[in-house]
Design a protein around this motif. Structure first.
Motif, PDB file in Angstrom:
ATOM      1  N   LEU A 171      -8.738 -16.812  74.062  1.00 20.13           N
ATOM      2  CA  LEU A 171      -7.512 -16.053  74.315  1.00 20.13           C
ATOM      3  C   LEU A 171      -6.485 -16.965  74.979  1.00 20.13           C
ATOM      4  N   VAL A 172      -5.498 -17.364  74.222  1.00 22.19           N
ATOM      5  CA  VAL A 172      -4.463 -18.261  74.739  1.00 22.19           C
ATOM      6  C   VAL A 172      -3.109 -17.565  74.608  1.00 22.19           C
ATOM      7  N   PRO A 173      -2.586 -17.007  75.693  1.00 22.35           N
ATOM      8  CA  PRO A 173      -1.258 -16.400  75.614  1.00 22.35           C
ATOM      9  C   PRO A 173      -0.190 -17.469  75.467  1.00 22.35           C
ATOM     10  N   SER A 174       0.867 -17.138  74.787  1.00 27.45           N
ATOM     11  CA  SER A 174       1.957 -18.105  74.636  1.00 27.45           C
ATOM     12  C   SER A 174       3.279 -17.363  74.530  1.00 27.45           C
ATOM     13  N   ALA A 175       4.351 -18.113  74.765  1.00 29.32           N
ATOM     14  CA  ALA A 175       5.694 -17.547  74.687  1.00 29.32           C
ATOM     15  C   ALA A 175       6.618 -18.520  73.988  1.00 29.32           C
ATOM     16  N   VAL A 176       7.509 -17.985  73.192  1.00 27.56           N
ATOM     17  CA  VAL A 176       8.577 -18.753  72.554  1.00 27.56           C
ATOM     18  C   VAL A 176       9.865 -18.347  73.248  1.00 27.56           C
ATOM     19  N   PHE A 177      10.532 -19.306  73.906  1.00 26.73           N
ATOM     20  CA  PHE A 177      11.680 -18.975  74.746  1.00 26.73           C
ATOM     21  C   PHE A 177      12.983 -18.994  73.962  1.00 26.73           C
ATOM     22  N   THR A 178      13.002 -18.158  72.935  1.00 26.57           N
ATOM     23  CA  THR A 178      14.242 -17.911  72.202  1.00 26.57           C
ATOM     24  C   THR A 178      14.995 -16.795  72.933  1.00 26.57           C
ATOM     25  N   GLN A 179      16.037 -16.278  72.330  1.00 23.19           N
ATOM     26  CA  GLN A 179      16.780 -15.155  72.903  1.00 23.19           C
ATOM     27  C   GLN A 179      16.891 -14.069  71.848  1.00 23.19           C
ATOM     28  N   PRO A 180      16.067 -13.012  71.898  1.00 25.45           N
ATOM     29  CA  PRO A 180      15.087 -12.712  72.935  1.00 25.45           C
ATOM     30  C   PRO A 180      13.825 -13.551  72.784  1.00 25.45           C
ATOM     31  N   GLU A 181      12.975 -13.509  73.816  1.00 26.59           N
ATOM     32  CA  GLU A 181      11.737 -14.260  73.811  1.00 26.59           C
ATOM     33  C   GLU A 181      10.678 -13.564  72.950  1.00 26.59           C
ATOM     34  N   LEU A 182       9.687 -14.346  72.543  1.00 26.13           N
ATOM     35  CA  LEU A 182       8.516 -13.821  71.846  1.00 26.13           C
ATOM     36  C   LEU A 182       7.288 -14.154  72.673  1.00 26.13           C
ATOM     37  N   GLY A 183       6.575 -13.133  73.127  1.00 25.95           N
ATOM     38  CA  GLY A 183       5.317 -13.321  73.827  1.00 25.95           C
ATOM     39  C   GLY A 183       4.183 -12.835  72.952  1.00 25.95           C
ATOM     40  N   THR A 184       3.114 -13.609  72.866  1.00 25.23           N
ATOM     41  CA  THR A 184       2.056 -13.258  71.930  1.00 25.23           C
ATOM     42  C   THR A 184       0.689 -13.634  72.473  1.00 25.23           C
ATOM     43  N   LEU A 185      -0.312 -12.851  72.096  1.00 31.91           N
ATOM     44  CA  LEU A 185      -1.685 -13.087  72.531  1.00 31.91           C
ATOM     45  C   LEU A 185      -2.638 -12.473  71.523  1.00 31.91           C
ATOM     46  N   GLY A 186      -3.674 -13.225  71.171  1.00 32.18           N
ATOM     47  CA  GLY A 186      -4.691 -12.694  70.277  1.00 32.18           C
ATOM     48  C   GLY A 186      -4.304 -12.788  68.817  1.00 32.18           C
ATOM     49  N   LEU A 187      -4.842 -11.878  68.022  1.00 34.19           N
ATOM     50  CA  LEU A 187      -4.671 -11.923  66.572  1.00 34.19           C
ATOM     51  C   LEU A 187      -3.345 -11.307  66.149  1.00 34.19           C
ATOM     52  N   THR A 188      -2.743 -11.902  65.129  1.00 33.42           N
ATOM     53  CA  THR A 188      -1.605 -11.271  64.487  1.00 33.42           C
ATOM     54  C   THR A 188      -2.107 -10.084  63.663  1.00 33.42           C
ATOM     55  N   GLU A 189      -1.203  -9.239  63.247  1.00 31.72           N
ATOM     56  CA  GLU A 189      -1.604  -8.126  62.376  1.00 31.72           C
ATOM     57  C   GLU A 189      -2.250  -8.651  61.109  1.00 31.72           C
ATOM     58  N   GLU A 190      -1.710  -9.726  60.561  1.00 31.08           N
ATOM     59  CA  GLU A 190      -2.233 -10.278  59.316  1.00 31.08           C
ATOM     60  C   GLU A 190      -3.643 -10.834  59.507  1.00 31.08           C
ATOM     61  N   GLN A 191      -3.876 -11.545  60.617  1.00 31.11           N
ATOM     62  CA  GLN A 191      -5.211 -12.089  60.882  1.00 31.11           C
ATOM     63  C   GLN A 191      -6.232 -10.979  61.118  1.00 31.11           C
ATOM     64  N   ALA A 192      -5.850  -9.982  61.894  1.00 36.66           N
ATOM     65  CA  ALA A 192      -6.771  -8.896  62.219  1.00 36.66           C
ATOM     66  C   ALA A 192      -7.151  -8.104  60.976  1.00 36.66           C
ATOM     67  N   ARG A 193      -6.181  -7.899  60.094  1.00 33.24           N
ATOM     68  CA  ARG A 193      -6.438  -7.136  58.872  1.00 33.24           C
ATOM     69  C   ARG A 193      -7.496  -7.816  58.008  1.00 33.24           C
ATOM     70  N   GLU A 194      -7.508  -9.155  58.023  1.00 40.16           N
ATOM     71  CA  GLU A 194      -8.513  -9.890  57.258  1.00 40.16           C
ATOM     72  C   GLU A 194      -9.894  -9.785  57.884  1.00 40.16           C
ATOM     73  N   GLN A 195      -9.948  -9.453  59.155  1.00 46.43           N
ATOM     74  CA  GLN A 195     -11.197  -9.468  59.909  1.00 46.43           C
ATOM     75  C   GLN A 195     -11.908  -8.108  59.896  1.00 46.43           C
ATOM     76  N   GLU A 196     -11.128  -7.010  60.030  1.00 46.50           N
ATOM     77  CA  GLU A 196     -11.741  -5.693  60.153  1.00 46.50           C
ATOM     78  C   GLU A 196     -10.668  -4.617  60.004  1.00 46.50           C
ATOM     79  N   PRO A 197     -11.077  -3.353  59.855  1.00 44.42           N
ATOM     80  CA  PRO A 197     -10.092  -2.259  59.819  1.00 44.42           C
ATOM     81  C   PRO A 197      -9.362  -2.143  61.161  1.00 44.42           C
ATOM     82  N   ILE A 198      -8.052  -1.954  61.097  1.00 43.17           N
ATOM     83  CA  ILE A 198      -7.248  -1.930  62.327  1.00 43.17           C
ATOM     84  C   ILE A 198      -6.254  -0.776  62.311  1.00 43.17           C
TER      85      ILE A 198
END
Length: 471
Positions: free
Chosen positions: A356-383
Motif C-alpha cells: 500500500l503506497v499512497p501517492s499524490a499528484v500536485f496538480t490543481q486540483p490535486e490527485l490523491g490515490t491509494l490501492g487499486l484503480t477501478e480498472e485493476q480491481a475489476r480484473e481481480q474480482e467483482p467490485i
C-alpha cells in the motif's frame, strides 16, 4: 578480515542519508559519498522545491477568488519569479545544511566526491582513496531522461526548472506523467502560457481512469493547451529548416537565458516556444559504479535488481530508492532504508512491504490515490464502485465550474476498500489520513460508521451510500 567500515553508502539522498544515520546509531562505522548536494532529488531537485513552487502558483487562483469574497485588490497582481527563485534557493541551501548536520551528529563520515565499487568490499573515491566496508549500499537515485531526438539538447529537464534565470512567456511540456502535469499546473499558475504534448491517449497513465480524466479536464479549464496523441519529432532554433539535414547543436546551460525553440510535432505542426521541458521519464544512476563487472544484476532500464531485503546478487552489496525498480517516491526510499538497517544492523530480517503506497499528484486540483484503480480491481474480482463528483463550496460560491471527485473501490465479497481516489484541493492531505484506515483493512461499512465533519469536501468519502457501478 578487518574492514575500515561497517557500511559505505554511495548517494546522499533521502534513502542513503536515512540508512547511514540509522546504521551509525547502532554503533556501526559508516561513511557516505555524494558527488553533488546532500538531500538528493527530493530535497534539491524534486519534491521540496516543487511543492514550494506549487504553493507559489496557487496564489493566482486565490487572487481571482478574493473579489467574490468581498476583498478589494488594488493594482494588477504580478508574480516576481526572480524574488521567489532566490528565496527558494536559500531554503534549499538551508535544508542541505540540515542534512549535513544530521549526518555529522550521527557520526557518519561524508566524502563530497564520486565513488565507485572496486570489489564486493572496496570502494574507490574520485581522489584515489580506497576504503573497505563489510557492507556497501547503493542509493544513487535517478535522473531525468532526455529523448533521442534531433535538437533535444535545446530542451530543459525537470532539474533545470528550479533555477531558471527568467520565467518563459510560453512553455511546451512534453510528457503526460505526474511530473509533466505538475509542472504544467505550476507554470500555468505563474502566468506562463503552457502547452502540453503527450503521445498517449490520456495523461497520468496507470492512475484511475475516471480520476485522470477529471484532472485532464481541470488542466484544460485552467488554460493549459493539452494535446494527447501528440509527440515531438525534432527541435531546433527558430530559423532552422527541419527539411534540411541537422547541424551540430551544442547544449546550452540552463543557468543563462535560452533563446526560443522551434518544434515539429507528429501532427505536422511547427511552433516556436520560449522553452521546452522534457518530462519523459527518469533513468537510474548506475553508470560508472562498477556494478555489472562485479556480478550485480541490472534490469532492462539499468536499475539494480534486489530482493525483498534490498540485497543484490552480490551478498555484500545492497541497493534502495530510485536506483532500483521500486516506486520512485521519497517515503518508499526512507522505508527501504529503515528495513535495510533493521535487517543488516539489528539482526531482524525485515522485508520491504510496498503493498500500500499512497501517492499524490500536485496538480490543481490535486490527485490523491491509494490501492487499486477501478480498472485493476475489476480484473481481480467483482467490485462495487462508490463515487461522487460535485462543485466544492469555496469555488462554487464564486461561480466557478470546478469539480472534485471522491471514489471508493470496494470488494463485493469481503467489503474491504481496495482503492481510494480523490481529485480535489488538498487531496494529498486527505489520502494520507485515508491510508491509515485502508492499511488497517477497513471495510465500506467502517467508512459508513464514521461521522462526517461538516462542511468539508472530505466528508463525502464517508457519505457514499449506493454504488454507482457494479462489475
Amino acid at each position: 578480515m578487518a574492514f575500515d567500515l561497517d557500511l559505505f553508502v554511495i548517494g546522499g539522498g533521502s534513502g542513503g542519508v536515512r540508512a547511514a544515520r540509522m546504521a551509525a546509531q547502532t554503533g556501526a562505522r559508516v561513511a557516505l559519498a555524494e558527488s553533488s548536494r546532500l538531500g538528493g532529488t527530493c530535497v534539491i531537485r524534486g519534491c521540496v522545491p516543487k511543492k514550494l513552487m506549487v504553493f507559489a502558483s496557487q496564489f493566482e487562483e486565490m487572487l481571482d477568488l478574493a473579489p467574490e469574497y468581498g476583498w478589494a485588490l488594488e493594482g494588477e497582481p504580478r508574480f516576481d519569479w526572480a524574488r521567489f527563485r532566490d528565496r527558494l534557493q536559500r531554503e534549499l541551501d538551508r535544508l542541505e545544511g540540515v542534512y549535513g548536520r544530521l549526518l555529522e551528529t550521527a557520526g557518519v563520515t561524508v566524502h563530497h566526491q564520486r565513488a565507485a565499487i572496486e570489489d564486493p568490499h572496496t570502494v574507490q573515491l574520485a581522489d584515489g582513496t580506497r576504503l573497505s566496508a563489510r557492507h556497501i549500499l547503493v542509493a544513487t537515485g535517478g535522473r531525468p531522461a532526455r529523448p533521442a531526438l534531433r535538437g533535444a539538447a535545446l530542451g530543459l529537464v525537470s532539474d533545470d526548472m528550479f533555477g531558471l534565470e527568467t520565467l518563459p512567456r510560453s512553455l511546451l511540456i512534453v510528457g503526460g506523467g505526474y511530473i509533466a502535469c505538475e509542472m504544467a499546473a505550476i507554470f500555468n499558475g505563474m502566468g506562463v502560457a503552457v502547452t502540453q504534448f503527450y503521445r498517449g491517449a490520456q495523461i497520468l497513465r496507470g492512475f484511475d481512469d475516471e480520476a485522470r480524466g477529471l484532472v485532464a479536464e481541470a488542466l484544460k479549464a485552467r488554460g493549459i493547451d493539452l494535446h494527447v496523441g501528440t509527440d515531438l519529432i525534432c527541435l531546433g532554433h527558430p530559423e532552422e529548416d527541419f527539411d534540411l539535414p541537422a547541424g551540430e547543436i551544442s547544449p546550452e546551460p540552463a543557468s543563462r537565458p535560452r533563446g526560443p525553440v522551434k518544434v515539429k510535432a507528429t501532427n505536422g505542426t511547427e511552433r516556436v516556444f520560449d522553452a521546452v521541458l522534457f518530462a519523459t521519464g527518469r533513468s537510474p544512476n548506475t553508470e560508472g559504479l562498477g556494478l555489472e563487472r562485479l556480478g550485480v544484476k541490472l534490469g532492462r532500464r539499468g536499475h539494480v535488481e534486489v530482493d525483498a531485503y534490498s540485497q543484490t546478487a552480490v551478498p555484500s552489496i545492497y541497493a534502495l530508492g530510485d536506483v532500483t525498480d521500486r516506486p520512485q517516491l521519497t517515503p518508499v526510499a526512507i522505508r527501504d532504508a529503515m528495513a535495510f538497517v533493521e535487517t543488516v544492523f539489528r539482526g531482524n530480517p525485515t522485508p520491504v512491504d510496498h503493498a500500500l503506497v499512497p501517492s499524490a499528484v500536485f496538480t490543481q486540483p490535486e490527485l490523491g490515490t491509494l490501492g487499486l484503480t477501478e480498472e485493476q480491481a475489476r480484473e481481480q474480482e467483482p467490485i462495487d464502485v462508490y463515487a461522487t463528483s460535485f462543485r466544492p463550496m469555496r469555488t462554487a460560491f464564486a461561480g466557478r465550474p470546478d469539480r472534485v471527485l471522491m471514489k471508493l473501490v470496494v470488494s463485493r465479497r469481503t467489503r474491504r476498500v481496495l482503492g481510494i481516489h480523490i481529485v480535489a484541493p488538498e487531496a494529498g492531505e486527505m489520502i494520507q489520513l485515508a491510508a491509515i484506515a485502508m492499511g488497517m483493512g477497513a471495510t465500506k461499512e467502517d467508512f459508513d460508521r464514521t461521522l462526517a465533519v461538516h462542511p468539508t469536501m472530505a466528508e463525502e468519502i464517508v457519505l457514499l451510500r449506493e454504488p454507482v457501478r457494479r462489475s
